[in-house]
Design a protein around this motif. Sequence first.
Motif, PDB file in Angstrom:
ATOM      1  N   ARG A 140       7.586  -1.252   3.128  1.00  0.00           N
ATOM      2  CA  ARG A 140       8.177  -0.033   2.586  1.00  0.00           C
ATOM      3  C   ARG A 140       7.395   0.477   1.379  1.00  0.00           C
ATOM      4  O   ARG A 140       7.224   1.686   1.196  1.00  0.00           O
ATOM      5  N   GLU A 141       6.923  -0.424   0.538  1.00  0.00           N
ATOM      6  CA  GLU A 141       6.161  -0.021  -0.639  1.00  0.00           C
ATOM      7  C   GLU A 141       4.840   0.653  -0.268  1.00  0.00           C
ATOM      8  O   GLU A 141       4.240   1.352  -1.085  1.00  0.00           O
ATOM      9  N   MET A 142       4.397   0.456   0.962  1.00  0.00           N
ATOM     10  CA  MET A 142       3.125   1.033   1.399  1.00  0.00           C
ATOM     11  C   MET A 142       3.257   2.460   1.917  1.00  0.00           C
ATOM     12  O   MET A 142       2.245   3.137   2.117  1.00  0.00           O
TER      13      MET A 142
ATOM     14  N   GLY B 274       3.129   6.087   2.384  1.00  0.00           N
ATOM     15  CA  GLY B 274       2.495   7.171   1.644  1.00  0.00           C
ATOM     16  C   GLY B 274       1.538   6.732   0.563  1.00  0.00           C
ATOM     17  O   GLY B 274       1.075   7.568  -0.225  1.00  0.00           O
ATOM     18  N   ARG B 275       1.218   5.426   0.514  1.00  0.00           N
ATOM     19  CA  ARG B 275       0.387   4.922  -0.577  1.00  0.00           C
ATOM     20  C   ARG B 275      -0.817   4.124  -0.097  1.00  0.00           C
ATOM     21  O   ARG B 275      -1.444   3.423  -0.898  1.00  0.00           O
ATOM     22  N   THR B 276      -1.127   4.178   1.183  1.00  0.00           N
ATOM     23  CA  THR B 276      -2.229   3.384   1.709  1.00  0.00           C
ATOM     24  C   THR B 276      -3.251   4.293   2.380  1.00  0.00           C
ATOM     25  O   THR B 276      -3.028   5.489   2.558  1.00  0.00           O
ATOM     26  N   SER B 277      -4.347   3.682   2.775  1.00  0.00           N
ATOM     27  CA  SER B 277      -5.377   4.424   3.495  1.00  0.00           C
ATOM     28  C   SER B 277      -4.876   4.761   4.900  1.00  0.00           C
ATOM     29  O   SER B 277      -3.868   4.225   5.367  1.00  0.00           O
ATOM     30  N   GLN B 278      -5.604   5.632   5.589  1.00  0.00           N
ATOM     31  CA  GLN B 278      -5.196   6.063   6.918  1.00  0.00           C
ATOM     32  C   GLN B 278      -5.254   4.945   7.947  1.00  0.00           C
ATOM     33  O   GLN B 278      -4.669   5.061   9.018  1.00  0.00           O
TER      34      GLN B 278
ATOM     35  N   GLY C 207       9.165  13.426   0.028  1.00  0.00           N
ATOM     36  CA  GLY C 207       8.992  12.373   1.019  1.00  0.00           C
ATOM     37  C   GLY C 207      10.321  11.756   1.433  1.00  0.00           C
ATOM     38  O   GLY C 207      11.358  11.991   0.816  1.00  0.00           O
TER      39      GLY C 207
ATOM     40  N   ARG D 289      11.265   8.617   1.263  1.00  0.00           N
ATOM     41  CA  ARG D 289      11.808   7.695   0.275  1.00  0.00           C
ATOM     42  C   ARG D 289      12.553   8.436  -0.816  1.00  0.00           C
ATOM     43  O   ARG D 289      13.606   7.991  -1.287  1.00  0.00           O
ATOM     44  N   THR D 290      12.027   9.593  -1.238  1.00  0.00           N
ATOM     45  CA  THR D 290      12.696  10.396  -2.259  1.00  0.00           C
ATOM     46  C   THR D 290      14.025  10.928  -1.738  1.00  0.00           C
ATOM     47  O   THR D 290      15.043  10.917  -2.449  1.00  0.00           O
TER      48      THR D 290
ATOM     49  N   ARG E   4       5.676  18.123  -3.666  1.00  0.00           N
ATOM     50  CA  ARG E   4       4.584  19.084  -3.714  1.00  0.00           C
ATOM     51  C   ARG E   4       5.110  20.499  -3.551  1.00  0.00           C
ATOM     52  O   ARG E   4       5.826  20.793  -2.598  1.00  0.00           O
TER      53      ARG E   4
END
Length: 355
Positions: free
Chosen positions: A48-50, A52-56, A198, A200-201, A228
């Motif tokens: 879950r922490e990953m 939107g925060r990782t590479s493609q 997102g 999560r938000t 955004r």
Amino acid sequence: MAREIGIDLGTANVLIHLKGHGIVLNEPSLVAVDKTNDEIVAIGKEAREMIGRTSQSIEVIQPLKGGVISDFALTEAMLVLFFERIYQRQLFSRPDVLICAPTNVSEVEKIALVEAMQQLGAGNIFVEEEAKIAGIGAGIDILNASGNMVIDIGGGTTDIVVLSGKDIVASESIKLAGDDFDQRIIQFIQDQDQLLIGQRTAEAAKCAIASATLLTDKELVSYEVKGRDLVSGLPRAINIDSNDIYLALRDQLIIIARTAKRVLESVPPELQADIFERGVMLTGGGAMIYNMDSFLSHHLAVTVIKAEQPMSCVAIGSGLMLDLIKNGDLETLSSNNKRSIWQRFTKWWRTRLGI
């Protein structure tokens, strides 16, 4: 002595109940996969922490969607990894396992889940529907012949059942629940404020301030969301309140209420009388939304009672169900055990024949 393990295989979360220890695992139903080699790099909270925060190359997948197993291989792998976290194999110790699966899980998927647990050294293995187990975990006595109604609002589906004794008399499942609420909140804020947030938000806002009814100015709670700006393309933050969430979710909540009303209208008058006297039990993550019980009570003209631990009812109920099985009070579930024995025999026979 064999231990008893109950597994709540939910669309949003996996919970594991171990007899004598309570709930020993509560993790999101998420798997992070490296697309370059198809290897699992994380599960649960780490996955879950990953988002939107990782590479493609890293994809975070929800293998259960809409009350069904959309990716069985990942579901099985996730379940095995979670199981290994809390259970260490011991000689002569084969735990009894009850898997609470989504309502719409197929027979083929049930058998595959049983085989996965067998490979981990489980003994007797049972698969049951979540809503029924949720009712047991909320305190419903299924050995009593009186009618009871359960509304379980999970992550992927809302399951509504009427129980009489050990049997489900009427039921309906709709693919509308917590995940859909999140998407509606995202769409509402996008349309109203031209802000893209997102998942999560959206989920955090839902958990913090969501209401199933309109609130007065004194009751309103606000929450800051960041995302955004769709006009400038730059980051922006705005404040939303509980009534914004209500307006976003209103149509979905009405659909749930109408479905519950349809199920209630389908049962015999005697069972309706029981439900009127006892009330409707509300479980699942959706029960945590403020005034959800009041909202449903208004539409059903019956008292709706939120369970004491709505998000843990299935896991707790799985342990209670296993006790009933071992005590011989629920012999109807022995068919799962027979199927398990037959599978072992078939596998042994195929090995002997070399097929």
